[in-house]
Design a protein around this motif. Sequence first.
Motif, PDB file in Angstrom:
ATOM      1  N   ALA A 281      -7.110   4.325 -12.439  1.00 36.11           N
ATOM      2  CA  ALA A 281      -8.177   5.388 -13.004  1.00 36.11           C
ATOM      3  C   ALA A 281      -9.361   4.854 -12.190  1.00 36.11           C
ATOM      4  O   ALA A 281     -10.237   5.791 -11.671  1.00 36.11           O
ATOM      5  N   LEU A 282      -9.716   3.560 -11.658  1.00 35.56           N
ATOM      6  CA  LEU A 282     -10.983   3.114 -11.158  1.00 35.56           C
ATOM      7  C   LEU A 282     -10.615   3.606  -9.541  1.00 35.56           C
ATOM      8  O   LEU A 282     -11.665   4.153  -9.189  1.00 35.56           O
ATOM      9  N   VAL A 283      -9.692   3.847  -9.275  1.00 39.15           N
ATOM     10  CA  VAL A 283      -9.664   4.203  -7.528  1.00 39.15           C
ATOM     11  C   VAL A 283      -9.560   5.784  -7.678  1.00 39.15           C
ATOM     12  O   VAL A 283     -10.459   6.327  -6.823  1.00 39.15           O
ATOM     13  N   ALA A 284      -9.314   6.413  -8.721  1.00 34.49           N
ATOM     14  CA  ALA A 284      -9.223   7.741  -8.874  1.00 34.49           C
ATOM     15  C   ALA A 284     -10.781   8.153  -8.894  1.00 34.49           C
ATOM     16  O   ALA A 284     -11.492   9.084  -8.522  1.00 34.49           O
ATOM     17  N   GLY A 285     -11.588   7.417  -9.566  1.00 38.70           N
ATOM     18  CA  GLY A 285     -13.179   7.866  -9.926  1.00 38.70           C
ATOM     19  C   GLY A 285     -13.665   7.456  -8.324  1.00 38.70           C
ATOM     20  O   GLY A 285     -14.694   8.362  -8.202  1.00 38.70           O
ATOM     21  N   LEU A 286     -13.326   6.345  -7.930  1.00 39.32           N
ATOM     22  CA  LEU A 286     -13.928   6.249  -6.340  1.00 39.32           C
ATOM     23  C   LEU A 286     -13.268   7.408  -5.510  1.00 39.32           C
ATOM     24  O   LEU A 286     -14.559   7.955  -4.791  1.00 39.32           O
ATOM     25  N   ALA A 287     -12.427   7.918  -5.684  1.00 37.95           N
ATOM     26  CA  ALA A 287     -11.900   8.940  -4.862  1.00 37.95           C
ATOM     27  C   ALA A 287     -12.611  10.323  -5.402  1.00 37.95           C
ATOM     28  O   ALA A 287     -13.073  10.928  -4.269  1.00 37.95           O
TER      29      ALA A 287
ATOM     30  N   TYR B  82      -8.671   2.604   3.029  1.00 35.08           N
ATOM     31  CA  TYR B  82      -7.323   2.904   3.742  1.00 35.08           C
ATOM     32  C   TYR B  82      -6.100   3.181   2.952  1.00 35.08           C
ATOM     33  O   TYR B  82      -6.157   2.646   1.675  1.00 35.08           O
ATOM     34  N   TRP B  83      -5.099   3.903   3.451  1.00 34.61           N
ATOM     35  CA  TRP B  83      -3.857   3.885   2.680  1.00 34.61           C
ATOM     36  C   TRP B  83      -2.776   3.286   3.542  1.00 34.61           C
ATOM     37  O   TRP B  83      -2.852   3.489   4.696  1.00 34.61           O
ATOM     38  N   ILE B  84      -1.535   3.034   2.906  1.00 34.27           N
ATOM     39  CA  ILE B  84      -0.261   2.620   3.674  1.00 34.27           C
ATOM     40  C   ILE B  84       0.862   3.116   2.915  1.00 34.27           C
ATOM     41  O   ILE B  84       0.880   2.811   1.524  1.00 34.27           O
ATOM     42  N   ASP B  85       1.738   3.910   3.180  1.00 30.35           N
ATOM     43  CA  ASP B  85       3.064   4.359   2.618  1.00 30.35           C
ATOM     44  C   ASP B  85       3.943   3.844   3.371  1.00 30.35           C
ATOM     45  O   ASP B  85       4.174   4.261   4.598  1.00 30.35           O
ATOM     46  N   ALA B  86       4.988   2.949   2.626  1.00 27.91           N
ATOM     47  CA  ALA B  86       5.990   2.412   3.519  1.00 27.91           C
ATOM     48  C   ALA B  86       7.324   2.272   2.655  1.00 27.91           C
ATOM     49  O   ALA B  86       7.185   2.211   1.505  1.00 27.91           O
TER      50      ALA B  86
ATOM     51  N   GLY C 177      -4.242  -8.503   0.342  1.00 24.43           N
ATOM     52  CA  GLY C 177      -5.036  -8.387   1.459  1.00 24.43           C
ATOM     53  C   GLY C 177      -6.287  -7.133   1.187  1.00 24.43           C
ATOM     54  O   GLY C 177      -6.481  -6.393   2.218  1.00 24.43           O
ATOM     55  N   GLY C 178      -6.718  -7.167   0.133  1.00 20.39           N
ATOM     56  CA  GLY C 178      -7.732  -6.174  -0.377  1.00 20.39           C
ATOM     57  C   GLY C 178      -7.216  -4.812  -0.449  1.00 20.39           C
ATOM     58  O   GLY C 178      -7.728  -3.755  -0.793  1.00 20.39           O
ATOM     59  N   PHE C 179      -5.931  -4.881  -1.051  1.00 19.77           N
ATOM     60  CA  PHE C 179      -5.096  -3.536  -1.440  1.00 19.77           C
ATOM     61  C   PHE C 179      -4.734  -3.614  -2.628  1.00 19.77           C
ATOM     62  O   PHE C 179      -3.970  -4.563  -3.197  1.00 19.77           O
ATOM     63  N   ALA C 180      -4.921  -2.352  -3.451  1.00 15.85           N
ATOM     64  CA  ALA C 180      -3.896  -2.295  -4.874  1.00 15.85           C
ATOM     65  C   ALA C 180      -2.800  -1.645  -4.439  1.00 15.85           C
ATOM     66  O   ALA C 180      -2.692  -0.876  -3.589  1.00 15.85           O
ATOM     67  N   THR C 181      -1.590  -1.763  -5.229  1.00 14.38           N
ATOM     68  CA  THR C 181      -0.361  -1.226  -4.873  1.00 14.38           C
ATOM     69  C   THR C 181       0.475  -0.648  -6.010  1.00 14.38           C
ATOM     70  O   THR C 181       0.134  -1.126  -7.193  1.00 14.38           O
TER      71      THR C 181
ATOM     72  N   ALA D  24      -0.195   1.879  -1.091  1.00 13.20           N
ATOM     73  CA  ALA D  24      -1.279   1.017  -1.169  1.00 13.20           C
ATOM     74  C   ALA D  24      -2.374   1.668  -0.717  1.00 13.20           C
ATOM     75  O   ALA D  24      -2.467   2.361  -0.068  1.00 13.20           O
ATOM     76  N   TYR D  25      -3.635   1.306  -1.325  1.00 14.40           N
ATOM     77  CA  TYR D  25      -4.879   1.702  -1.252  1.00 14.40           C
ATOM     78  C   TYR D  25      -5.693   0.506  -1.200  1.00 14.40           C
ATOM     79  O   TYR D  25      -5.925  -0.195  -1.933  1.00 14.40           O
ATOM     80  N   GLY D  26      -6.758   0.335  -0.135  1.00  9.10           N
ATOM     81  CA  GLY D  26      -7.694  -0.850  -0.169  1.00  9.10           C
ATOM     82  C   GLY D  26      -8.777  -0.491   0.985  1.00  9.10           C
ATOM     83  O   GLY D  26      -8.811   0.592   1.718  1.00  9.10           O
TER      84      GLY D  26
END
Length: 171
Positions: free
Chosen positions: A8-14, A90-94, A147-151, A166-168
């Motif tokens: 929800a926090l990340v969505a608000g930022l987005a 940044y985003w990483i999908d792996a 490393g500064g990422f939420a996952t 991941a997003y960070g």
Amino acid sequence: MSRHRSWALVAGLAAVLLLTTACGGSNGTDGTGGRGDGMSEESAIGEKFGDGELRTDLEPLTKRFSALGTPVGAEWMGGTLGDAPGPTTYWIDAVIEVDPAVADELRSTYAPEAASTPPDVVSGIQDKLPAGTLLSSDALDSAVAGGGFATDVYVAQDEPFVVLAAYGSSS
């Protein structure tokens, strides 16, 4: 913090980033590799931009997500979230093949259960997802985050594979 409150926090930022974009951002090439080939994909928290390159190098993953040990291999994509001015997310999908002992430890230590939703990854990674049941839990997300990422982390029930969304703010 639960996964839902974190997202929800990340969505608000987005949402703020998307509003900023709507008020004057450009969808052209930004000079950083984001969207150079027009790759753009909407995720649950905003638009993902990237160069469309499927990567297999491990160092960017191992330096951010040490809980995965030394992976056997990986296929991943990354880029930026949105194209608004300001701090970059940044985003990483792996899909990461880990040592079987690491997968066993993640399953036994963090008690993941069958995921109720599939991983929110770009289409270039969706076709790389392991077959079978994927397990997830808030504890697993927290353990792998770094490393500064939420996952959002998923571990395959019967195979040594981890799926990471991941997003960070760390490059």
